[in-house]
Design a protein around this motif. Structure first.
Motif, PDB file in Angstrom:
ATOM      1  N   SER A  17       0.828  -1.205   0.000  1.00 47.04           N
ATOM      2  CA  SER A  17       0.000   0.000   0.000  1.00 47.04           C
ATOM      3  C   SER A  17       0.864   1.258   0.000  1.00 47.04           C
ATOM      4  O   SER A  17       1.888   1.306   0.677  1.00 47.04           O
ATOM      5  CB  SER A  17      -0.895   0.012   1.233  1.00 47.04           C
ATOM      6  N   HIS A  19       1.923   5.117   1.037  1.00 47.69           N
ATOM      7  CA  HIS A  19       1.921   5.719   2.367  1.00 47.69           C
ATOM      8  C   HIS A  19       0.663   6.538   2.635  1.00 47.69           C
ATOM      9  O   HIS A  19       0.243   6.666   3.767  1.00 47.69           O
ATOM     10  CB  HIS A  19       3.174   6.578   2.558  1.00 47.69           C
ATOM     11  N   TRP A  20       0.033   7.102   1.610  1.00 49.40           N
ATOM     12  CA  TRP A  20      -1.136   7.940   1.845  1.00 49.40           C
ATOM     13  C   TRP A  20      -2.351   7.136   2.288  1.00 49.40           C
ATOM     14  O   TRP A  20      -3.295   7.694   2.847  1.00 49.40           O
ATOM     15  CB  TRP A  20      -1.473   8.786   0.619  1.00 49.40           C
ATOM     16  N   MET A  21      -2.342   5.834   2.119  1.00 52.94           N
ATOM     17  CA  MET A  21      -3.477   5.010   2.547  1.00 52.94           C
ATOM     18  C   MET A  21      -3.491   4.753   4.053  1.00 52.94           C
ATOM     19  O   MET A  21      -4.469   4.266   4.588  1.00 52.94           O
ATOM     20  CB  MET A  21      -3.468   3.668   1.821  1.00 52.94           C
ATOM     21  N   LYS A  22      -2.404   5.074   4.720  1.00 52.69           N
ATOM     22  CA  LYS A  22      -2.344   4.832   6.161  1.00 52.69           C
ATOM     23  C   LYS A  22      -3.048   5.915   6.962  1.00 52.69           C
ATOM     24  O   LYS A  22      -3.253   5.771   8.156  1.00 52.69           O
ATOM     25  CB  LYS A  22      -0.893   4.706   6.597  1.00 52.69           C
ATOM     26  N   TRP A  23      -3.444   7.008   6.334  1.00 52.18           N
ATOM     27  CA  TRP A  23      -4.075   8.139   7.017  1.00 52.18           C
ATOM     28  C   TRP A  23      -5.525   8.291   6.608  1.00 52.18           C
ATOM     29  O   TRP A  23      -5.956   9.361   6.228  1.00 52.18           O
ATOM     30  CB  TRP A  23      -3.306   9.418   6.701  1.00 52.18           C
ATOM     31  N   THR A  24      -6.294   7.231   6.690  1.00 51.72           N
ATOM     32  CA  THR A  24      -7.687   7.260   6.257  1.00 51.72           C
ATOM     33  C   THR A  24      -8.643   7.040   7.420  1.00 51.72           C
ATOM     34  O   THR A  24      -8.273   6.465   8.437  1.00 51.72           O
ATOM     35  CB  THR A  24      -7.955   6.163   5.204  1.00 51.72           C
ATOM     36  N   PRO A  27     -10.067   1.399   7.498  1.00 54.02           N
ATOM     37  CA  PRO A  27      -9.020   0.670   6.782  1.00 54.02           C
ATOM     38  C   PRO A  27      -9.146   0.796   5.262  1.00 54.02           C
ATOM     39  O   PRO A  27     -10.234   0.692   4.712  1.00 54.02           O
ATOM     40  CB  PRO A  27      -9.226  -0.780   7.233  1.00 54.02           C
ATOM     41  N   ARG A  29      -7.002  -0.576   1.707  1.00 54.97           N
ATOM     42  CA  ARG A  29      -5.900  -1.386   1.203  1.00 54.97           C
ATOM     43  C   ARG A  29      -5.821  -1.278  -0.315  1.00 54.97           C
ATOM     44  O   ARG A  29      -6.796  -0.966  -0.978  1.00 54.97           O
ATOM     45  CB  ARG A  29      -6.021  -2.835   1.652  1.00 54.97           C
ATOM     46  N   ASN A  30      -4.648  -1.536  -0.816  1.00 59.44           N
ATOM     47  CA  ASN A  30      -4.353  -1.421  -2.229  1.00 59.44           C
ATOM     48  C   ASN A  30      -4.419  -2.811  -2.862  1.00 59.44           C
ATOM     49  O   ASN A  30      -3.859  -3.764  -2.337  1.00 59.44           O
ATOM     50  CB  ASN A  30      -2.948  -0.831  -2.401  1.00 59.44           C
ATOM     51  N   TRP A  43     -11.817   0.477   0.359  1.00 62.06           N
ATOM     52  CA  TRP A  43     -11.999   1.240   1.586  1.00 62.06           C
ATOM     53  C   TRP A  43     -13.066   0.586   2.442  1.00 62.06           C
ATOM     54  O   TRP A  43     -14.107   0.168   1.925  1.00 62.06           O
ATOM     55  CB  TRP A  43     -12.387   2.658   1.219  1.00 62.06           C
TER      56      TRP A  43
END
Length: 83
Positions: A17, A19-24, A27, A29-30, A43
């Motif tokens: 994933s 790094h920008w997906m960790k601040w949502t 959860p 995932r890519n 999402w």
């Protein structure tokens, strides 16, 4: 079954994933479609989003959160620091 937002195929595999997906807010995932090869985000475990849609949503969430914290501090700090 979650389907690819590009070709509507349900086969997928999970690369790393960004790094920008960790601040949502929840959860995210890519995944990558095995048929067309496009990467997309899932999402909350069931909403498939294209990256060009998901990334602005994450930015909007972060700016809203920062604004709420600053606004909250603007009201709380004067009350705490007042004699």
């Amino acid at each position: 079954m979650i389907r690819c937002p590009y070709c509507r195929f349900s086969g997928k595999w999970k690369p790393g994933s960004p790094h920008w997906m960790k601040w949502t807010p929840g959860p995210m995932r890519n995944v990558r479609c095995t048929r067309c090869g496009h990467e997309y985000a899932i999402w909350l475990g069931f909403i498939p989003l294209r990256h060009r849609t998901a990334r602005p949503m994450v930015k909007l969430w972060n700016w809203t959160l920062i604004f709420a914290v600053v606004l909250g501090l603007a009201f709380v700090l004067p009350k705490v620091l007042a004699p």
